[in-house]
Design a protein around this motif. Structure first.
Motif, PDB file in Angstrom:
ATOM      1  N   ARG A   1     -58.065  44.962 110.841  1.00  0.00           N
ATOM      2  CA  ARG A   1     -56.804  45.195 111.371  1.00  0.00           C
ATOM      3  C   ARG A   1     -56.545  44.163 112.384  1.00  0.00           C
ATOM      4  NH1 ARG A   1     -52.016  46.705 109.726  1.00  0.00           N
ATOM      5  NH2 ARG A   1     -52.577  48.996 109.097  1.00  0.00           N
ATOM      6  N   PRO A   2     -55.736  43.210 112.301  1.00  0.00           N
ATOM      7  CA  PRO A   2     -55.487  42.221 113.350  1.00  0.00           C
ATOM      8  C   PRO A   2     -55.087  42.948 114.835  1.00  0.00           C
ATOM      9  CG  PRO A   2     -54.055  41.650 111.539  1.00  0.00           C
ATOM     10  CD  PRO A   2     -54.908  43.088 111.073  1.00  0.00           C
ATOM     11  N   GLN A   3     -55.555  42.692 115.824  1.00  0.00           N
ATOM     12  CA  GLN A   3     -55.468  43.256 117.075  1.00  0.00           C
ATOM     13  C   GLN A   3     -54.270  42.595 118.061  1.00  0.00           C
ATOM     14  OE1 GLN A   3     -56.842  46.477 118.168  1.00  0.00           O
ATOM     15  NE2 GLN A   3     -57.293  46.425 115.794  1.00  0.00           N
ATOM     16  N   ILE A   4     -54.072  41.325 117.631  1.00  0.00           N
ATOM     17  CA  ILE A   4     -52.892  40.581 118.477  1.00  0.00           C
ATOM     18  C   ILE A   4     -51.957  39.960 117.517  1.00  0.00           C
ATOM     19  CG2 ILE A   4     -54.458  40.248 120.586  1.00  0.00           C
ATOM     20  CD1 ILE A   4     -54.673  37.095 119.131  1.00  0.00           C
ATOM     21  N   HIS A   5     -52.061  40.166 116.315  1.00  0.00           N
ATOM     22  CA  HIS A   5     -51.095  39.801 115.314  1.00  0.00           C
ATOM     23  C   HIS A   5     -50.153  41.003 114.490  1.00  0.00           C
ATOM     24  CE1 HIS A   5     -53.965  36.374 115.350  1.00  0.00           C
ATOM     25  NE2 HIS A   5     -52.784  35.566 115.233  1.00  0.00           N
ATOM     26  N   PHE A   6     -49.000  40.854 114.325  1.00  0.00           N
ATOM     27  CA  PHE A   6     -48.040  41.779 113.781  1.00  0.00           C
ATOM     28  C   PHE A   6     -48.672  41.892 112.254  1.00  0.00           C
ATOM     29  CE2 PHE A   6     -44.789  43.048 111.040  1.00  0.00           C
ATOM     30  CZ  PHE A   6     -44.389  44.067 111.600  1.00  0.00           C
ATOM     31  N   SER A   7     -48.849  43.197 111.903  1.00  0.00           N
ATOM     32  CA  SER A   7     -49.100  43.626 110.706  1.00  0.00           C
ATOM     33  C   SER A   7     -48.249  44.886 110.308  1.00  0.00           C
ATOM     34  CB  SER A   7     -50.567  43.650 110.370  1.00  0.00           C
ATOM     35  OG  SER A   7     -51.120  44.813 111.153  1.00  0.00           O
ATOM     36  N   PRO A   8     -47.899  45.051 109.270  1.00  0.00           N
ATOM     37  CA  PRO A   8     -47.245  46.401 108.698  1.00  0.00           C
ATOM     38  C   PRO A   8     -48.412  47.500 108.658  1.00  0.00           C
ATOM     39  CG  PRO A   8     -47.684  45.158 106.707  1.00  0.00           C
ATOM     40  CD  PRO A   8     -47.832  44.396 108.032  1.00  0.00           C
ATOM     41  N   LYS A   9     -47.965  48.595 109.074  1.00  0.00           N
ATOM     42  CA  LYS A   9     -49.203  49.939 109.091  1.00  0.00           C
ATOM     43  C   LYS A   9     -49.477  49.941 107.794  1.00  0.00           C
ATOM     44  CE  LYS A   9     -47.184  52.768 112.575  1.00  0.00           C
ATOM     45  NZ  LYS A   9     -46.635  53.923 112.698  1.00  0.00           N
ATOM     46  N   THR A  10     -48.698  50.042 106.855  1.00  0.00           N
ATOM     47  CA  THR A  10     -49.007  50.220 105.262  1.00  0.00           C
ATOM     48  C   THR A  10     -48.199  49.257 104.441  1.00  0.00           C
ATOM     49  OG1 THR A  10     -47.632  52.053 104.946  1.00  0.00           O
ATOM     50  CG2 THR A  10     -49.649  52.665 105.713  1.00  0.00           C
ATOM     51  N   GLY A  11     -48.676  49.107 103.099  1.00  0.00           N
ATOM     52  CA  GLY A  11     -47.826  48.424 102.282  1.00  0.00           C
ATOM     53  C   GLY A  11     -47.961  46.923 102.200  1.00  0.00           C
ATOM     54  N   TRP A  12     -47.298  46.257 101.539  1.00  0.00           N
ATOM     55  CA  TRP A  12     -47.276  44.714 101.273  1.00  0.00           C
ATOM     56  C   TRP A  12     -46.199  44.071 102.228  1.00  0.00           C
ATOM     57  CZ3 TRP A  12     -49.776  40.739  99.181  1.00  0.00           C
ATOM     58  CH2 TRP A  12     -48.923  39.546  99.049  1.00  0.00           C
ATOM     59  N   MET A  13     -46.773  42.785 102.946  1.00  0.00           N
ATOM     60  CA  MET A  13     -45.841  42.220 103.643  1.00  0.00           C
ATOM     61  C   MET A  13     -46.036  40.541 103.010  1.00  0.00           C
ATOM     62  SD  MET A  13     -45.525  41.529 107.588  1.00  0.00           S
ATOM     63  CE  MET A  13     -47.053  40.513 107.956  1.00  0.00           C
ATOM     64  N   ASN A  14     -44.848  39.910 102.960  1.00  0.00           N
ATOM     65  CA  ASN A  14     -45.085  38.463 103.188  1.00  0.00           C
ATOM     66  C   ASN A  14     -44.185  37.747 104.219  1.00  0.00           C
ATOM     67  OD1 ASN A  14     -43.755  39.206 100.468  1.00  0.00           O
ATOM     68  ND2 ASN A  14     -43.135  36.909 100.405  1.00  0.00           N
ATOM     69  N   ASP A  15     -43.324  36.875 103.903  1.00  0.00           N
ATOM     70  CA  ASP A  15     -42.694  36.099 104.765  1.00  0.00           C
ATOM     71  C   ASP A  15     -42.086  36.806 105.803  1.00  0.00           C
ATOM     72  OD1 ASP A  15     -43.012  34.725 102.290  1.00  0.00           O
ATOM     73  OD2 ASP A  15     -40.866  34.202 102.092  1.00  0.00           O
ATOM     74  N   PRO A  16     -41.947  35.955 106.997  1.00  0.00           N
ATOM     75  CA  PRO A  16     -41.004  36.367 108.084  1.00  0.00           C
ATOM     76  C   PRO A  16     -39.591  36.067 107.569  1.00  0.00           C
ATOM     77  CG  PRO A  16     -42.197  34.436 108.737  1.00  0.00           C
ATOM     78  CD  PRO A  16     -42.804  34.904 107.486  1.00  0.00           C
ATOM     79  N   ASN A  17     -39.026  37.046 108.110  1.00  0.00           N
ATOM     80  CA  ASN A  17     -37.205  36.672 107.662  1.00  0.00           C
ATOM     81  C   ASN A  17     -36.440  37.207 108.684  1.00  0.00           C
ATOM     82  OD1 ASN A  17     -37.744  38.369 104.492  1.00  0.00           O
ATOM     83  ND2 ASN A  17     -38.014  36.457 104.916  1.00  0.00           N
ATOM     84  N   GLY A  18     -35.326  36.609 108.901  1.00  0.00           N
ATOM     85  CA  GLY A  18     -34.139  37.070 109.901  1.00  0.00           C
ATOM     86  C   GLY A  18     -34.626  37.192 111.203  1.00  0.00           C
ATOM     87  N   MET A  19     -35.434  36.228 111.616  1.00  0.00           N
ATOM     88  CA  MET A  19     -35.877  36.091 113.072  1.00  0.00           C
ATOM     89  C   MET A  19     -34.845  35.884 113.968  1.00  0.00           C
ATOM     90  SD  MET A  19     -39.799  34.981 112.879  1.00  0.00           S
ATOM     91  CE  MET A  19     -39.199  33.275 112.249  1.00  0.00           C
ATOM     92  N   VAL A  20     -34.353  36.951 115.076  1.00  0.00           N
ATOM     93  CA  VAL A  20     -33.275  36.666 115.710  1.00  0.00           C
ATOM     94  C   VAL A  20     -33.760  37.084 116.794  1.00  0.00           C
ATOM     95  CG1 VAL A  20     -31.852  38.407 114.756  1.00  0.00           C
ATOM     96  CG2 VAL A  20     -30.679  36.793 116.100  1.00  0.00           C
ATOM     97  N   TYR A  21     -33.257  36.591 118.055  1.00  0.00           N
ATOM     98  CA  TYR A  21     -33.553  36.938 119.684  1.00  0.00           C
ATOM     99  C   TYR A  21     -31.964  37.603 120.028  1.00  0.00           C
ATOM    100  CZ  TYR A  21     -34.546  36.909 124.462  1.00  0.00           C
ATOM    101  OH  TYR A  21     -34.833  37.483 125.824  1.00  0.00           O
ATOM    102  N   TYR A  22     -31.851  38.736 120.216  1.00  0.00           N
ATOM    103  CA  TYR A  22     -30.515  39.099 120.717  1.00  0.00           C
ATOM    104  C   TYR A  22     -30.640  40.122 121.751  1.00  0.00           C
ATOM    105  CZ  TYR A  22     -25.493  40.529 121.058  1.00  0.00           C
ATOM    106  OH  TYR A  22     -24.467  40.858 121.492  1.00  0.00           O
ATOM    107  N   ASN A  23     -30.013  40.103 123.061  1.00  0.00           N
ATOM    108  CA  ASN A  23     -29.843  40.977 124.098  1.00  0.00           C
ATOM    109  C   ASN A  23     -31.455  41.426 124.309  1.00  0.00           C
ATOM    110  OD1 ASN A  23     -28.454  42.431 125.691  1.00  0.00           O
ATOM    111  ND2 ASN A  23     -27.684  44.350 124.540  1.00  0.00           N
ATOM    112  N   GLY A  24     -32.251  40.303 124.593  1.00  0.00           N
ATOM    113  CA  GLY A  24     -33.672  40.882 125.371  1.00  0.00           C
ATOM    114  C   GLY A  24     -34.848  41.407 124.356  1.00  0.00           C
TER     115      GLY A  24
END
Ligand code: FRU
Length: 513
Positions: free
Chosen positions: A42-65
């Motif tokens: 389990r990565p300790q400084i990288h984002f990973s989903p708790k369970t299940g499958w993940m691929n591409d980052p999507n919809g990355m938007v910074y809004y209101n902090g």
């Protein structure tokens, strides 16, 4: 007839489709406790989903902090399947709070990759009572049409949120951009083009990029095409991005094009072009292929929208060559660390350089200086800085007491950086995984400066201030505990500095909800 590239895309998903079909009932994996944080690999400084499958980052938007990260997600299995958009939020891109799934498959199909924007001028008309709409633009991928081998499988759709990403409403007029008969027609990245007061959609259309424009995110007009005969074409073009970066006060444009397969070290990778964009057309300055990351394990990387002068890039830390096979049990894949992009010039060439965002280094706890040739102890994630006085051979080894190791460093004879994971631990899940990978050195400086970000199952190498970057994943049977720097001529190593990085799960009750 299917051409080779189209065939590849079908093949990529076929084992998964077969596997899904063979499951009579898929079970949702629930994990309400926080034990996920200590699971093996389990990565300790990288984002990973708790369970299940993940691929591409999507919809990355910074809004209101808040940084929003959506991602290709299949909650019911650890292999690719009907795509949803998972969602997480963060104040610093490191400590994430898992959020409910944002977008579910619907009658138009699976929710494939795409982007999100803050429509601050309410061009879409979705805004109400002063609430700025966040608008997601994504590909609807229709599995029924896919089975019929039709060419109009992928169309672009939109959804909006008036509560800062908590809940989403799909637009009743979907799809907003219909497929003209191109099998691979996906991954819209949308940004506001201020000079022309219009939205620009950068879309991957099989072997080229097609640009579209819109006043309101609903009506789209084709502007131009780019790249049919330029850059790398070992596979299909996917997940593009278009953004400006300043160089010495002048705005330049970067066009990112992900490619699968055909990467410099096999499988998936991220290439880019630097040039000019006039609101209609992209014109590159140079045409030779360049890669944002030369390692095998950064893919589908794109940038956050609405971050002002900062351009922050995030990639999926895997490779389609083995992503469905990697030996993690409850989840699959993680994202890279967020990386800040900038333009550099080497000779006449513009290069995109990346370095870990300062939010990564804010995790640093104790820092110590090591002597070359000595062994330091690794105890969880760390960052290591190495400075040399000359561009001379050196190697860094991460190892455990089972004799498993990853070796990385610089090779003067070929003037290249390398990462060797042939003996890194579990490697037999895919025949190409146990390999030594290389990346060219671009810097002409006498000395080398290298930063490593080490986590339980990955190393990210940033050489020469990020002119050469490599990302690599690995799966040792027990976490690497030792760290050694070796050089034939020890006097060339000026300093080795190592900082422990605090796990993002330390004291982050939010991430564990
Ligand atoms: C890239 C990609 C995208 C697609 C998504 C499907 O990794 O193939 O082109 O939208 O993954 O999950």
């Amino acid at each position: 007839m299917l051409n080779q590239k189209t065939m590849f895309v079908y093949l990529k998903y076929i084992p998964v489709i077969a596997l899904l079909a063979s499951c009579t009932a898929t079970k949702k994996m629930a994990s309400q406790d926080s034990s996920f944080a200590t699971e093996q690999h389990r990565p300790q400084i990288h984002f990973s989903p708790k369970t299940g499958w993940m691929n591409d980052p999507n919809g990355m938007v910074y809004y209101n902090g808040t940084y929003h990260l959506f991602y290709q997600y299949y909650p019911d299995s650890t292999v690719w399947g009907p795509m949803h958009w998972g969602h997480a939020t963060s104040k610093d891109m490191m400590h994430w709070q898992h959020q409910p799934i944002a977008l579910y498959p619907d009658s138009l199909g699976y929710i494939f990759s795409g982007s999100a924007v803050a429509d601050v001028n309410n061009t879409s008309g979705f805004g109400k009572s002063g609430h700025v709409p966040l608008v997601a633009i994504f590909t609807s991928h229709d599995p029924k049409r896919e089975k019929e081998h039709r060419n109009d499988v992928e169309n672009q759709s939109i959804a909006y949120s008036l509560d800062e990403g908590k809940t989403w409403t799909k637009y009743s007029g979907n799809p907003v951009l219909k497929n003209p008969g191109i099998r691979d027609f996906r991954d819209p990245k949308v940004s506001w083009f201020e000079e022309g007061k219009k939205w620009i959609m950068t879309l991957a259309t099989q072997d080229r990029i097609t640009f579209f424009s819109s006043p309101n995110l609903k009506d789209w007009t084709k502007e131009s095409e780019f790249g049919k005969d330029l850059g790398a074409h070992g596979g299909v073009w996917e997940c593009p991005d278009l953004f400006p970066l300043n160089y010495e006060g002048k705005k330049q444009w970067v066009l990112v094009v992900n490619l699968n397969p055909g990467g410099p070290n096999g499988g998936s990778a991220t290439q880019y072009f630097v040039g000019n964009f006039d609101g209609h057309q992209f014109t590159p300055y140079q045409t030779e292929t360049k890669w944002i990351d030369y390692g095998p394990d950064e893919y589908a990387g794109i940038t956050w929208s609405n971050t002002g002068d900062r351009k922050i890039f995030l990639g999926w830390m895997s490779n389609w060559q083995y992503a469905n096979l990697v030996p993690t049990k409850k989840w699959r894949s993680a994202m890279t660390v967020p990386r800040e992009l900038r333009l550099e010039k080497v000779g006449e060439n513009f290069l995109v350089a990346s370095k870990p965002a300062e939010e990564v280094t804010r995790l640093a706890a104790q820092t110590m200086n090591l002597e070359s040739g000595t062994t330091g102890k690794l105890n969880g994630p760390a960052t290591v800085h190495i400075a040399t006085s000359k561009a001379a051979d050196f190697a860094i080894t991460l190892s455990n007491d089972k004799g498993q190791k990853v070796v990385l460093g610089y090779d003067k004879a070929s003037n290249s950086y390398f990462i060797d994971r042939t003996q890194s631990g579990k490697v037999s899940f895919e025949k190409g995984f146990a390999a030594r990978h290389t990346a060219p050195r671009f810097s002409t400086s006498e000395s080398i400066d290298l930063t490593l970000i080490i986590d339980n199952a990955s190393a990210e190498l940033f050489a020469d201030n990020g002119l050469t970057v490599m990302t690599e994943i690995f799966f040792p049977d027990s976490d690497y505990s030792d760290f050694t720097v070796q050089a034939p001529d020890r006097s060339t190593i000026r300093s080795v500095q190592m900082s422990r990085l605090k796990s993002i799960y330390e004291g982050n009750s939010l991430a564990q909800q």
